[in-house]
Write a protein that holds these residues in place. Structure first.
Motif, PDB file in Angstrom:
ATOM      1  N   GLU A  90       0.829  -1.209   0.000  1.00  0.00           N
ATOM      2  CA  GLU A  90       0.000   0.000   0.000  1.00  0.00           C
ATOM      3  C   GLU A  90       0.868   1.266   0.000  1.00  0.00           C
ATOM      4  O   GLU A  90       0.557   2.243  -0.702  1.00  0.00           O
ATOM      5  CB  GLU A  90      -0.937   0.001   1.202  1.00  0.00           C
ATOM      6  CG  GLU A  90      -2.013   1.061   1.113  1.00  0.00           C
ATOM      7  CD  GLU A  90      -3.125   0.881   2.131  1.00  0.00           C
ATOM      8  OE1 GLU A  90      -4.094   1.645   2.062  1.00  0.00           O
ATOM      9  OE2 GLU A  90      -3.035  -0.018   2.995  1.00  0.00           O
ATOM     10  N   GLU A  91       1.961   1.270   0.733  1.00  0.00           N
ATOM     11  CA  GLU A  91       2.868   2.424   0.743  1.00  0.00           C
ATOM     12  C   GLU A  91       3.472   2.651  -0.645  1.00  0.00           C
ATOM     13  O   GLU A  91       3.560   3.792  -1.108  1.00  0.00           O
ATOM     14  CB  GLU A  91       3.981   2.226   1.773  1.00  0.00           C
ATOM     15  CG  GLU A  91       3.525   2.378   3.198  1.00  0.00           C
ATOM     16  CD  GLU A  91       4.585   1.980   4.210  1.00  0.00           C
ATOM     17  OE1 GLU A  91       5.745   1.685   3.812  1.00  0.00           O
ATOM     18  OE2 GLU A  91       4.262   1.941   5.415  1.00  0.00           O
ATOM     19  N   SER A  92       3.863   1.578  -1.293  1.00  0.00           N
ATOM     20  CA  SER A  92       4.404   1.718  -2.651  1.00  0.00           C
ATOM     21  C   SER A  92       3.332   2.205  -3.613  1.00  0.00           C
ATOM     22  O   SER A  92       3.590   3.046  -4.474  1.00  0.00           O
ATOM     23  CB  SER A  92       4.995   0.394  -3.137  1.00  0.00           C
ATOM     24  OG  SER A  92       6.285   0.221  -2.619  1.00  0.00           O
ATOM     25  N   ALA A  93       2.132   1.679  -3.472  1.00  0.00           N
ATOM     26  CA  ALA A  93       1.036   2.108  -4.337  1.00  0.00           C
ATOM     27  C   ALA A  93       0.742   3.597  -4.142  1.00  0.00           C
ATOM     28  O   ALA A  93       0.544   4.339  -5.114  1.00  0.00           O
ATOM     29  CB  ALA A  93      -0.212   1.272  -4.068  1.00  0.00           C
ATOM     30  N   GLU A  94       0.741   4.041  -2.895  1.00  0.00           N
ATOM     31  CA  GLU A  94       0.502   5.467  -2.623  1.00  0.00           C
ATOM     32  C   GLU A  94       1.642   6.318  -3.183  1.00  0.00           C
ATOM     33  O   GLU A  94       1.415   7.442  -3.629  1.00  0.00           O
ATOM     34  CB  GLU A  94       0.323   5.712  -1.128  1.00  0.00           C
ATOM     35  CG  GLU A  94      -0.975   5.162  -0.567  1.00  0.00           C
ATOM     36  CD  GLU A  94      -2.237   5.817  -1.121  1.00  0.00           C
ATOM     37  OE1 GLU A  94      -2.171   6.920  -1.727  1.00  0.00           O
ATOM     38  OE2 GLU A  94      -3.313   5.214  -0.964  1.00  0.00           O
ATOM     39  N   SER A  95       2.842   5.784  -3.175  1.00  0.00           N
ATOM     40  CA  SER A  95       3.975   6.490  -3.775  1.00  0.00           C
ATOM     41  C   SER A  95       3.777   6.634  -5.285  1.00  0.00           C
ATOM     42  O   SER A  95       4.098   7.674  -5.868  1.00  0.00           O
ATOM     43  CB  SER A  95       5.271   5.746  -3.467  1.00  0.00           C
ATOM     44  OG  SER A  95       6.364   6.405  -4.042  1.00  0.00           O
ATOM     45  N   VAL A  96       3.255   5.590  -5.916  1.00  0.00           N
ATOM     46  CA  VAL A  96       2.962   5.667  -7.356  1.00  0.00           C
ATOM     47  C   VAL A  96       1.888   6.711  -7.616  1.00  0.00           C
ATOM     48  O   VAL A  96       1.988   7.499  -8.567  1.00  0.00           O
ATOM     49  CB  VAL A  96       2.543   4.286  -7.919  1.00  0.00           C
ATOM     50  CG1 VAL A  96       2.057   4.411  -9.360  1.00  0.00           C
ATOM     51  CG2 VAL A  96       3.697   3.304  -7.830  1.00  0.00           C
ATOM     52  N   VAL A  97       0.859   6.752  -6.780  1.00  0.00           N
ATOM     53  CA  VAL A  97      -0.195   7.766  -6.930  1.00  0.00           C
ATOM     54  C   VAL A  97       0.406   9.162  -6.808  1.00  0.00           C
ATOM     55  O   VAL A  97       0.131  10.041  -7.633  1.00  0.00           O
ATOM     56  CB  VAL A  97      -1.331   7.563  -5.900  1.00  0.00           C
ATOM     57  CG1 VAL A  97      -2.258   8.770  -5.845  1.00  0.00           C
ATOM     58  CG2 VAL A  97      -2.124   6.301  -6.241  1.00  0.00           C
ATOM     59  N   ALA A  98       1.239   9.383  -5.810  1.00  0.00           N
ATOM     60  CA  ALA A  98       1.862  10.705  -5.616  1.00  0.00           C
ATOM     61  C   ALA A  98       2.729  11.065  -6.821  1.00  0.00           C
ATOM     62  O   ALA A  98       2.694  12.201  -7.307  1.00  0.00           O
ATOM     63  CB  ALA A  98       2.690  10.722  -4.332  1.00  0.00           C
ATOM     64  N   GLY A  99       3.504  10.099  -7.303  1.00  0.00           N
ATOM     65  CA  GLY A  99       4.341  10.348  -8.479  1.00  0.00           C
ATOM     66  C   GLY A  99       3.517  10.644  -9.722  1.00  0.00           C
ATOM     67  O   GLY A  99       3.891  11.480 -10.546  1.00  0.00           O
ATOM     68  N   THR A 100       2.397   9.952  -9.853  1.00  0.00           N
ATOM     69  CA  THR A 100       1.504  10.197 -10.993  1.00  0.00           C
ATOM     70  C   THR A 100       0.927  11.603 -10.909  1.00  0.00           C
ATOM     71  O   THR A 100       0.887  12.320 -11.912  1.00  0.00           O
ATOM     72  CB  THR A 100       0.370   9.151 -11.023  1.00  0.00           C
ATOM     73  OG1 THR A 100       0.950   7.852 -11.132  1.00  0.00           O
ATOM     74  CG2 THR A 100      -0.571   9.382 -12.184  1.00  0.00           C
ATOM     75  N   LYS A 101       0.502  11.996  -9.726  1.00  0.00           N
ATOM     76  CA  LYS A 101      -0.063  13.337  -9.542  1.00  0.00           C
ATOM     77  C   LYS A 101       0.960  14.423  -9.861  1.00  0.00           C
ATOM     78  O   LYS A 101       0.601  15.464 -10.401  1.00  0.00           O
ATOM     79  CB  LYS A 101      -0.593  13.513  -8.115  1.00  0.00           C
ATOM     80  CG  LYS A 101      -1.864  12.734  -7.876  1.00  0.00           C
ATOM     81  CD  LYS A 101      -2.387  12.944  -6.472  1.00  0.00           C
ATOM     82  CE  LYS A 101      -3.694  12.202  -6.307  1.00  0.00           C
ATOM     83  NZ  LYS A 101      -4.375  12.506  -5.056  1.00  0.00           N
ATOM     84  N   ARG A 102       2.232  14.170  -9.547  1.00  0.00           N
ATOM     85  CA  ARG A 102       3.285  15.153  -9.865  1.00  0.00           C
ATOM     86  C   ARG A 102       3.522  15.243 -11.368  1.00  0.00           C
ATOM     87  O   ARG A 102       3.889  16.292 -11.873  1.00  0.00           O
ATOM     88  CB  ARG A 102       4.599  14.776  -9.178  1.00  0.00           C
ATOM     89  CG  ARG A 102       4.661  15.094  -7.717  1.00  0.00           C
ATOM     90  CD  ARG A 102       6.069  14.951  -7.156  1.00  0.00           C
ATOM     91  NE  ARG A 102       6.688  13.658  -7.386  1.00  0.00           N
ATOM     92  CZ  ARG A 102       6.549  12.602  -6.596  1.00  0.00           C
ATOM     93  NH1 ARG A 102       5.789  12.683  -5.522  1.00  0.00           N
ATOM     94  NH2 ARG A 102       7.169  11.470  -6.877  1.00  0.00           N
TER      95      ARG A 102
END
Length: 119
Positions: free
Chosen positions: A29-41
Motif C-alpha cells: 500500500e505504501e508503494s502504491a501510494e507512492s505511485v499515486v503521488a508520483g503520478t499526480k506530480r
C-alpha cells in the motif's frame, strides 16, 4: 507419537503469518501510494480531474494486490494522455511513476518482513 506444545506452536505460527500478511500489505500500500503521488506530480493538468481522481484500490486475499489508476469511465481520456493518439503525443504519468517505485517495492517488503521476524 505426540509432540508437546504443538498447539502453542501452531498458534504462534498463525500469529506470525497474520502479522506478516499485514506487514506486506502495508508495504504494498505504501508503494502504491507512492505511485499515486508520483503520478499526480507528473500528470498533465488541464482541468485537474486526472490529478484528483488517480487512486489505489487494494485487494486482499491469498495475493495482495494494488490496482492504481483511474476507475471512472469519465476518466478514460487518461489512456490518451498516457499513450498518446495519432493527433497527440503521449504524456505518460502513471508509467514513469510506477517505474520509479518498482525498484523500491522489494526493499519495502523485505524491511516489513524483517520487522516481523526480528521483532
Amino acid at each position: 507419537m505426540s509432540v508437546r506444545g504443538s498447539d502453542a506452536l501452531l498458534k504462534q505460527l498463525d500469529h506470525v503469518t497474520s502479522r506478516m500478511h499485514q506487514a506486506v500489505r502495508q508495504a504494498v500500500e505504501e508503494s502504491a501510494e507512492s505511485v499515486v503521488a508520483g503520478t499526480k506530480r507528473r500528470v498533465n493538468v488541464d482541468t485537474g480531474n486526472l490529478k484528483a481522481s488517480v487512486k489505489v484500490h487494494m485487494h486482499d486475499g491469498a495475493t495482495i494486490k494494488a490496482d492504481i489508476g483511474w476507475k471512472d469511465r469519465a476518466d478514460r481520456y487518461a489512456l490518451w494522455q498516457e499513450f498518446g493518439t495519432q493527433a497527440m503525443p503521449a504524456r505518460p504519468a502513471l508509467g514513469p511513476a510506477f517505474n520509479a517505485e518498482k525498484r523500491k517495492i522489494s526493499q519495502r517488503i523485505a524491511k516489513a518482513i524483517e520487522k516481523v521476524i526480528g521483532g
